[in-house]
Design an enzyme around this catalytic site. Structure first.
Site, PDB file in Angstrom:
ATOM      1  N   HIS A 129       0.819  -1.210   0.000  1.00  0.00           N
ATOM      2  CA  HIS A 129       0.000   0.000   0.000  1.00  0.00           C
ATOM      3  C   HIS A 129       0.855   1.263   0.000  1.00  0.00           C
ATOM      4  CE1 HIS A 129      -3.793  -1.890   0.007  1.00  0.00           C
ATOM      5  NE2 HIS A 129      -3.768  -2.343   1.251  1.00  0.00           N
ATOM      6  N   ARG A 235      -7.429  -5.572   8.614  1.00  0.00           N
ATOM      7  CA  ARG A 235      -7.223  -4.264   8.001  1.00  0.00           C
ATOM      8  C   ARG A 235      -8.552  -3.690   7.551  1.00  0.00           C
ATOM      9  NH1 ARG A 235      -1.920  -2.276   6.376  1.00  0.00           N
ATOM     10  NH2 ARG A 235      -2.263  -0.232   5.482  1.00  0.00           N
ATOM     11  N   GLU A 237      -8.356  -0.070   6.261  1.00  0.00           N
ATOM     12  CA  GLU A 237      -7.963   1.058   5.423  1.00  0.00           C
ATOM     13  C   GLU A 237      -6.610   0.768   4.793  1.00  0.00           C
ATOM     14  OE1 GLU A 237      -9.728   3.729   4.786  1.00  0.00           O
ATOM     15  OE2 GLU A 237     -11.249   3.764   6.364  1.00  0.00           O
ATOM     16  N   CYS A 238      -6.327   1.423   3.668  1.00  0.00           N
ATOM     17  CA  CYS A 238      -5.051   1.203   2.988  1.00  0.00           C
ATOM     18  C   CYS A 238      -3.950   2.129   3.496  1.00  0.00           C
ATOM     19  CB  CYS A 238      -5.216   1.369   1.484  1.00  0.00           C
ATOM     20  SG  CYS A 238      -5.642   3.070   1.001  1.00  0.00           S
ATOM     21  N   GLY A 239      -4.326   3.171   4.217  1.00  0.00           N
ATOM     22  CA  GLY A 239      -3.328   4.119   4.712  1.00  0.00           C
ATOM     23  C   GLY A 239      -3.429   5.488   4.086  1.00  0.00           C
TER      24      GLY A 239
END
Length: 242
Positions: A129, A235, A237-239
């Site tokens: 990511h 997880r 969110e991807c960040g």
């Protein structure tokens, strides 16, 4: 208190006050406020999901900004073919200024695998990511000299977004606007259908939220909208929106 922003009209606006003022406003009213008060350095960021297409339609069919607002798209090199086709179709349909940013130094999924290894998302999801989304987004925001970016995030998408405000600051101090924060999944699809808006055909196949092909599965009845993203991984969110 959240930071304040200074508009081109030289009015200092408190984000807390602005959120109170526009929290229940229609997305079109929120976008209109942005166009009137924050025209410089304003963009839309989208991966051409259902919510992003609603915003694009509101902006380019109803509000017709002049000059055009750039649309920042992160081509992670791992999107579904349907997503890439929709990006091209939407650009042609609305005439948007599409700004595409990819992982640095590579131009295809094969090149990415050659540089970083096969199925990096399985061996190091954080690095995957970082390379495909976080760094390209940061580079795109800097190169486009973005002061304010519009997203399609909504509170009902997941428990981690339940308290998301309309207006917030990102990690670098830019203003981030979430015009659809109050809308539901049903609201989005009512708009898409009633206004005959382009959308990704994968939704018709059972996908409720569409991200990278290797990390996206169909959603089961009763699951959260984004349950098909990162299935089996701890997880949400991807960040990009940390």
């Amino acid at each position: 208190m959240d930071p304040c922003i200074e508009t081109p009209k030289q009015q200092t606006v408190d984000i807390d006050q602005l959120n109170q003022q526009l929290d229940k406003a229609h997305p079109k009213s929120i976008l209109t406020w942005c166009l009137e008060n924050l025209p410089e350095g304003l963009i839309q960021s989208t991966a051409f999901g259902a919510s992003g297409m609603v915003i694009m339609d509101l902006l380019y069919k109803d509000l017709n900004p002049n000059p055009s607002i750039p649309v920042l798209f992160l081509d992670t090199l791992h999107h579904f073919p349907e997503t890439l086709k929709l990006a091209n179709d939407a650009q042609a349909h609305y005439g948007v200024d599409l700004q595409i940013f990819r992982p640095q130094g590579v131009t295809s999924r094969a090149e990415f695998a050659q540089h970083y290894g096969e199925q990096l998302w399985e061996t190091d999801l954080e690095q995957f990511h970082q390379l495909t989304k976080v760094e390209p987004l940061r580079r795109g925001l800097e190169q486009l000299q973005v002061a304010t970016w519009i997203t399609g995030r909504r509170r009902d998408q997941s428990s981690t977004r339940a308290k998301m405000p309309i207006f917030e600051c990102d990690r670098d101090g830019r203003l981030k606007v979430n015009p659809l924060a109050n809308w539901s999944y049903k609201d989005v699809w009512n708009y898409l259908v009633n206004n005959q808006v382009l959308y990704n055909p994968l939704y018709d196949q059972g996908y409720a939220s569409i991200g990278d092909e290797p990390l996206t599965t169909m959603t089961k009845p009763g699951e959260e909208e984004r349950a098909g993203r990162w299935r089996g991984k701890a997880r949400t969110e991807c960040g990009m929106h940390a």
